[in-house]
Design an enzyme around this catalytic site. Structure first.
Site, PDB file in Angstrom:
ATOM      1  N   LYS A  33      31.515  22.070 -17.884  1.00 15.14           N
ATOM      2  CA  LYS A  33      30.090  22.331 -17.675  1.00 15.14           C
ATOM      3  C   LYS A  33      29.801  23.788 -18.004  1.00 15.14           C
ATOM      4  O   LYS A  33      30.475  24.691 -17.515  1.00 15.14           O
ATOM      5  CB  LYS A  33      29.706  22.067 -16.219  1.00 15.14           C
ATOM      6  N   ASP A  60      24.293  22.570 -18.547  1.00 12.29           N
ATOM      7  CA  ASP A  60      23.527  22.506 -17.295  1.00 12.29           C
ATOM      8  C   ASP A  60      22.454  23.590 -17.283  1.00 12.29           C
ATOM      9  O   ASP A  60      22.629  24.633 -16.659  1.00 12.29           O
ATOM     10  CB  ASP A  60      24.541  22.687 -16.150  1.00 12.29           C
ATOM     11  N   LYS A  62      19.034  22.837 -16.711  1.00 11.23           N
ATOM     12  CA  LYS A  62      17.971  22.437 -15.765  1.00 11.23           C
ATOM     13  C   LYS A  62      16.572  22.792 -16.263  1.00 11.23           C
ATOM     14  O   LYS A  62      15.829  23.531 -15.602  1.00 11.23           O
ATOM     15  CB  LYS A  62      18.210  23.092 -14.395  1.00 11.23           C
ATOM     16  N   ASP A  65       9.548  22.658 -17.674  1.00  7.81           N
ATOM     17  CA  ASP A  65       8.443  23.339 -18.349  1.00  7.81           C
ATOM     18  C   ASP A  65       7.450  22.266 -18.791  1.00  7.81           C
ATOM     19  O   ASP A  65       7.611  21.101 -18.427  1.00  7.81           O
ATOM     20  CB  ASP A  65       8.989  24.152 -19.548  1.00  7.81           C
ATOM     21  N   THR A 120      20.812  21.225  -3.889  1.00  8.39           N
ATOM     22  CA  THR A 120      21.474  21.107  -2.580  1.00  8.39           C
ATOM     23  C   THR A 120      21.285  22.365  -1.733  1.00  8.39           C
ATOM     24  O   THR A 120      21.572  22.373  -0.551  1.00  8.39           O
ATOM     25  CB  THR A 120      22.976  20.798  -2.745  1.00  8.39           C
ATOM     26  N   ARG A 212      35.110  26.279  -8.368  1.00 10.69           N
ATOM     27  CA  ARG A 212      36.151  27.146  -7.816  1.00 10.69           C
ATOM     28  C   ARG A 212      37.460  26.462  -7.446  1.00 10.69           C
ATOM     29  O   ARG A 212      38.527  27.069  -7.656  1.00 10.69           O
ATOM     30  CB  ARG A 212      35.582  27.930  -6.636  1.00 10.69           C
TER      31      ARG A 212
HETATM   32  O1  C5P Z   1      32.624  26.285  -7.334  1.00  8.46           O
HETATM   33  P1  C5P Z   1      31.916  25.017  -6.999  1.00  8.46           P
HETATM   34  O2  C5P Z   1      32.814  23.777  -7.054  1.00  8.46           O
HETATM   35  O3  C5P Z   1      31.125  25.091  -5.727  1.00  8.46           O
HETATM   36  O4  C5P Z   1      30.877  24.848  -8.217  1.00  8.46           O
HETATM   37  C1  C5P Z   1      29.919  23.816  -8.254  1.00  8.46           C
HETATM   38  C2  C5P Z   1      29.113  23.903  -9.518  1.00  8.46           C
HETATM   39  O5  C5P Z   1      28.066  22.943  -9.457  1.00  8.46           O
HETATM   40  C3  C5P Z   1      28.433  25.244  -9.763  1.00  8.46           C
HETATM   41  O6  C5P Z   1      28.359  25.428 -11.178  1.00  8.46           O
HETATM   42  C4  C5P Z   1      27.054  25.058  -9.182  1.00  8.46           C
HETATM   43  O7  C5P Z   1      26.087  25.868  -9.797  1.00  8.46           O
HETATM   44  C5  C5P Z   1      26.794  23.585  -9.526  1.00  8.46           C
HETATM   45  N1  C5P Z   1      25.806  22.924  -8.682  1.00  8.46           N
HETATM   46  C6  C5P Z   1      25.932  22.816  -7.296  1.00  8.46           C
HETATM   47  N2  C5P Z   1      24.967  22.169  -6.566  1.00  8.46           N
HETATM   48  C7  C5P Z   1      23.895  21.634  -7.176  1.00  8.46           C
HETATM   49  C8  C5P Z   1      23.761  21.723  -8.575  1.00  8.46           C
HETATM   50  C9  C5P Z   1      24.749  22.390  -9.305  1.00  8.46           C
HETATM   51  O8  C5P Z   1      26.909  23.288  -6.726  1.00  8.46           O
HETATM   52  N3  C5P Z   1      22.987  20.986  -6.477  1.00  8.46           N
END
Ligand code: C5P
Length: 234
Positions: A33, A60, A62, A65, A120, A212
Protein backbone atom coordinates in the site's frame (compact mmCIF):
# COMPACT_ATOMS: atom_id res chain seq x y z
CA UNK A 1 -12.23 -13.98 -3.94
CA UNK A 2 -8.47 -13.46 -3.64
CA UNK A 3 -7.44 -12.78 -0.05
CA UNK A 4 -4.07 -11.38 0.92
CA UNK A 5 -1.97 -9.31 3.28
CA UNK A 6 -1.17 -5.76 2.10
CA UNK A 7 1.92 -4.13 3.62
CA UNK A 8 1.49 -0.40 4.36
CA UNK A 9 4.70 1.21 3.06
CA UNK A 10 4.46 4.23 5.34
CA UNK A 11 7.90 5.57 4.47
CA UNK A 12 8.87 9.17 3.76
CA UNK A 13 11.03 8.55 0.69
CA UNK A 14 11.46 6.32 -2.34
CA UNK A 15 14.92 5.26 -1.12
CA UNK A 16 13.61 3.99 2.22
CA UNK A 17 10.76 2.17 0.51
CA UNK A 18 12.96 0.44 -2.04
CA UNK A 19 15.52 -0.54 0.63
CA UNK A 20 12.65 -2.13 2.55
CA UNK A 21 11.34 -4.00 -0.49
CA UNK A 22 14.88 -5.17 -1.36
CA UNK A 23 14.75 -7.34 1.76
CA UNK A 24 12.18 -9.62 0.14
CA UNK A 25 13.64 -12.50 -1.88
CA UNK A 26 13.05 -12.64 -5.63
CA UNK A 27 9.86 -14.60 -6.16
CA UNK A 28 8.17 -13.29 -3.00
CA UNK A 29 6.46 -10.06 -3.97
CA UNK A 30 4.17 -8.67 -1.29
CA UNK A 31 1.07 -6.64 -2.16
CA UNK A 32 1.94 -3.11 -0.96
CA UNK A 33 0.00 0.00 0.00
CA UNK A 34 1.30 3.43 -0.99
CA UNK A 35 -0.31 6.22 1.00
CA UNK A 36 -0.34 9.98 0.79
CA UNK A 37 2.99 10.54 2.55
CA UNK A 38 5.03 8.48 0.11
CA UNK A 39 3.04 9.50 -2.97
CA UNK A 40 3.33 13.21 -2.23
CA UNK A 41 7.05 12.81 -1.44
CA UNK A 42 8.08 10.56 -4.30
CA UNK A 43 5.36 11.05 -6.93
CA UNK A 44 4.06 8.68 -9.60
CA UNK A 45 7.57 7.38 -10.32
CA UNK A 46 7.61 5.36 -7.09
CA UNK A 47 4.39 3.68 -8.23
CA UNK A 48 5.93 2.81 -11.60
CA UNK A 49 9.12 1.51 -9.98
CA UNK A 50 7.27 -0.75 -7.54
CA UNK A 51 5.09 -2.06 -10.39
CA UNK A 52 8.24 -2.73 -12.47
CA UNK A 53 9.50 -4.83 -9.57
CA UNK A 54 6.38 -6.97 -9.85
CA UNK A 55 4.35 -5.95 -6.79
CA UNK A 56 0.62 -5.35 -6.70
CA UNK A 57 -0.21 -1.86 -5.40
CA UNK A 58 -3.07 -0.38 -3.38
CA UNK A 59 -2.79 3.38 -3.93
CA UNK A 60 -4.43 4.80 -0.81
CA UNK A 61 -5.10 8.45 -1.70
CA UNK A 62 -8.69 8.65 -0.40
CA UNK A 63 -10.02 11.05 -3.03
CA UNK A 64 -12.86 13.38 -2.00
CA UNK A 65 -13.71 16.21 -4.40
CA UNK A 66 -16.35 17.20 -6.95
CA UNK A 67 -17.28 14.35 -9.30
CA UNK A 68 -15.63 15.88 -12.38
CA UNK A 69 -12.28 16.32 -10.62
CA UNK A 70 -12.41 12.83 -9.16
CA UNK A 71 -13.26 11.31 -12.58
CA UNK A 72 -10.28 13.01 -14.25
CA UNK A 73 -7.91 12.19 -11.39
CA UNK A 74 -8.93 8.54 -11.46
CA UNK A 75 -8.12 8.44 -15.17
CA UNK A 76 -4.56 9.44 -14.27
CA UNK A 77 -4.29 6.86 -11.46
CA UNK A 78 -5.67 4.14 -13.72
CA UNK A 79 -2.93 4.84 -16.26
CA UNK A 80 -0.38 4.13 -13.48
CA UNK A 81 -1.65 0.54 -13.55
CA UNK A 82 -2.31 0.28 -9.81
CA UNK A 83 -4.34 -2.71 -8.63
CA UNK A 84 -6.56 -0.98 -6.08
CA UNK A 85 -7.37 2.59 -5.11
CA UNK A 86 -9.96 4.46 -3.04
CA UNK A 87 -12.27 7.41 -2.39
CA UNK A 88 -14.21 8.70 0.60
CA UNK A 89 -17.80 7.44 0.56
CA UNK A 90 -18.75 10.82 2.07
CA UNK A 91 -18.24 12.27 -1.43
CA UNK A 92 -21.66 10.82 -2.38
CA UNK A 93 -22.86 8.13 -4.77
CA UNK A 94 -22.49 10.50 -7.72
CA UNK A 95 -18.82 11.07 -6.88
CA UNK A 96 -18.18 7.34 -6.46
CA UNK A 97 -19.81 6.64 -9.84
CA UNK A 98 -17.61 9.31 -11.43
CA UNK A 99 -14.54 7.69 -9.85
CA UNK A 100 -15.49 4.35 -11.35
CA UNK A 101 -15.97 5.90 -14.80
CA UNK A 102 -12.59 7.60 -14.63
CA UNK A 103 -10.84 4.41 -13.54
CA UNK A 104 -12.30 2.24 -16.30
CA UNK A 105 -9.88 1.91 -19.20
CA UNK A 106 -10.86 1.78 -22.86
CA UNK A 107 -10.60 -2.02 -22.87
CA UNK A 108 -13.03 -2.21 -19.93
CA UNK A 109 -10.41 -3.22 -17.33
CA UNK A 110 -9.87 -1.19 -14.17
CA UNK A 111 -8.22 -1.31 -10.74
CA UNK A 112 -10.38 -2.35 -7.80
CA UNK A 113 -12.13 0.64 -6.24
CA UNK A 114 -13.04 0.77 -2.58
CA UNK A 115 -14.48 3.48 -0.34
CA UNK A 116 -13.48 4.73 3.10
CA UNK A 117 -16.61 4.67 5.28
CA UNK A 118 -15.76 6.40 8.57
CA UNK A 119 -12.08 6.76 9.42
CA UNK A 120 -11.29 4.62 12.44
CA UNK A 121 -9.89 7.76 14.09
CA UNK A 122 -13.37 9.35 14.09
CA UNK A 123 -15.23 8.73 17.31
CA UNK A 124 -19.02 8.60 17.47
CA UNK A 125 -18.99 11.60 19.81
CA UNK A 126 -16.99 13.81 17.43
CA UNK A 127 -19.01 12.67 14.44
CA UNK A 128 -22.22 13.68 16.18
CA UNK A 129 -21.00 16.91 17.81
CA UNK A 130 -18.66 18.31 15.14
CA UNK A 131 -20.21 16.92 11.97
CA UNK A 132 -23.81 17.06 13.21
CA UNK A 133 -24.46 13.50 12.06
CA UNK A 134 -27.19 12.22 14.35
CA UNK A 135 -26.93 8.51 13.53
CA UNK A 136 -24.69 6.05 15.34
CA UNK A 137 -21.26 5.40 13.84
CA UNK A 138 -22.27 1.85 12.90
CA UNK A 139 -25.36 3.13 11.10
CA UNK A 140 -23.23 5.53 9.05
CA UNK A 141 -20.69 2.81 8.24
CA UNK A 142 -23.43 0.49 6.97
CA UNK A 143 -25.14 3.29 5.01
CA UNK A 144 -21.86 4.47 3.42
CA UNK A 145 -21.03 0.86 2.51
CA UNK A 146 -24.49 0.45 0.93
CA UNK A 147 -23.95 3.68 -1.02
CA UNK A 148 -20.57 2.39 -2.27
CA UNK A 149 -22.23 -0.86 -3.28
CA UNK A 150 -25.01 1.00 -5.11
CA UNK A 151 -22.40 3.10 -6.96
CA UNK A 152 -20.84 -0.15 -8.21
CA UNK A 153 -17.66 -0.09 -6.09
CA UNK A 154 -15.92 -3.30 -5.11
CA UNK A 155 -15.83 -2.80 -1.35
CA UNK A 156 -14.86 -0.62 1.59
CA UNK A 157 -12.01 0.07 3.97
CA UNK A 158 -13.20 -0.53 7.52
CA UNK A 159 -12.12 -1.81 10.90
CA UNK A 160 -11.87 -5.62 10.95
CA UNK A 161 -14.44 -5.51 13.72
CA UNK A 162 -16.91 -3.94 11.25
CA UNK A 163 -16.29 -6.40 8.39
CA UNK A 164 -19.07 -8.80 9.42
CA UNK A 165 -21.64 -6.01 9.63
CA UNK A 166 -20.66 -4.72 6.16
CA UNK A 167 -20.84 -8.21 4.63
CA UNK A 168 -24.27 -8.71 6.15
CA UNK A 169 -25.55 -5.43 4.66
CA UNK A 170 -23.86 -5.62 1.24
CA UNK A 171 -23.32 -9.32 0.55
CA UNK A 172 -20.38 -11.70 0.86
CA UNK A 173 -18.86 -10.64 -2.47
CA UNK A 174 -18.50 -7.00 -1.34
CA UNK A 175 -14.86 -6.65 -0.28
CA UNK A 176 -13.65 -5.52 3.11
CA UNK A 177 -10.10 -4.17 3.38
CA UNK A 178 -9.12 -3.82 6.99
CA UNK A 179 -6.24 -2.06 8.79
CA UNK A 180 -5.88 -2.27 12.57
CA UNK A 181 -4.14 -5.65 12.65
CA UNK A 182 -1.74 -6.75 15.37
CA UNK A 183 -0.18 -10.07 16.36
CA UNK A 184 -1.64 -11.33 19.64
CA UNK A 185 1.74 -10.90 21.37
CA UNK A 186 2.45 -7.34 20.09
CA UNK A 187 1.86 -3.71 21.10
CA UNK A 188 -1.25 -1.90 19.80
CA UNK A 189 0.70 1.35 19.02
CA UNK A 190 -1.89 4.09 18.39
CA UNK A 191 -4.51 1.73 16.96
CA UNK A 192 -7.59 1.20 19.09
CA UNK A 193 -9.99 -1.21 17.42
CA UNK A 194 -7.56 -3.99 16.53
CA UNK A 195 -7.60 -7.70 15.97
CA UNK A 196 -5.24 -10.49 14.91
CA UNK A 197 -4.75 -11.78 11.33
CA UNK A 198 -6.52 -15.07 12.15
CA UNK A 199 -9.50 -13.35 13.76
CA UNK A 200 -9.75 -10.91 10.80
CA UNK A 201 -10.09 -13.94 8.52
CA UNK A 202 -12.83 -15.41 10.70
CA UNK A 203 -14.80 -12.14 10.73
CA UNK A 204 -14.61 -11.87 6.94
CA UNK A 205 -11.80 -9.48 5.93
CA UNK A 206 -10.71 -9.99 2.33
CA UNK A 207 -7.49 -8.00 2.60
CA UNK A 208 -5.72 -6.96 5.77
CA UNK A 209 -3.52 -3.86 5.71
CA UNK A 210 -0.53 -4.25 8.02
CA UNK A 211 2.03 -1.52 8.65
CA UNK A 212 4.27 -1.42 11.70
CA UNK A 213 3.95 -5.10 12.71
CA UNK A 214 5.80 -5.88 9.45
CA UNK A 215 7.67 -2.69 8.49
CA UNK A 216 9.13 -2.11 11.97
CA UNK A 217 9.89 -5.78 12.70
CA UNK A 218 13.50 -6.92 13.09
CA UNK A 219 12.81 -9.42 10.32
CA UNK A 220 10.05 -7.97 8.09
CA UNK A 221 10.07 -10.94 5.73
CA UNK A 222 9.45 -13.38 8.60
CA UNK A 223 6.71 -11.10 10.00
CA UNK A 224 5.03 -10.89 6.57
CA UNK A 225 5.17 -14.69 6.17
CA UNK A 226 3.73 -15.17 9.66
CA UNK A 227 0.94 -12.71 8.90
CA UNK A 228 0.04 -14.48 5.62
CA UNK A 229 0.17 -17.88 7.28
CA UNK A 230 -2.22 -16.77 10.04
CA UNK A 231 -4.56 -14.79 7.77
CA UNK A 232 -4.72 -17.26 4.88
CA UNK A 233 -4.71 -20.28 7.22
CA UNK A 234 -1.81 -21.83 5.26
O1 C5P B 1 1.17 0.48 11.29
P1 C5P B 1 -0.26 0.09 11.16
O2 C5P B 1 -0.47 -1.42 10.96
O3 C5P B 1 -1.14 0.65 12.24
O4 C5P B 1 -0.70 0.77 9.76
C1 C5P B 1 -2.03 0.73 9.29
C2 C5P B 1 -2.12 1.43 7.96
O5 C5P B 1 -3.49 1.50 7.59
C3 C5P B 1 -1.61 2.86 7.94
O6 C5P B 1 -1.10 3.11 6.63
C4 C5P B 1 -2.84 3.69 8.19
O7 C5P B 1 -2.76 4.97 7.63
C5 C5P B 1 -3.90 2.86 7.45
N1 C5P B 1 -5.27 3.07 7.90
C6 C5P B 1 -5.68 2.84 9.21
N2 C5P B 1 -6.99 3.05 9.56
C7 C5P B 1 -7.89 3.47 8.65
C8 C5P B 1 -7.49 3.69 7.32
C9 C5P B 1 -6.15 3.48 6.98
O8 C5P B 1 -4.88 2.45 10.05
N3 C5P B 1 -9.15 3.63 8.99
Amino acid sequence: MAKDVIIACDFASAAQTLTFLDRFPEGEKPFVKIGMELFYAAGPEIVREIKRRGHRIFLDLKLHDIPNTVRKTMRVLSSLDVDMTNVHAAGTIEMMKAALEGLTREDGTRPLLIAVTQLTSTSEERMQQELLIGATINETIVKYAQNACEAGLDGVVCSPLEAGMVKQACGAAFMTVTPGIRFADAAADDQVRITTPARAREIGSDYIVVGRPIAAADDPVAAWRRCRKDFLNL
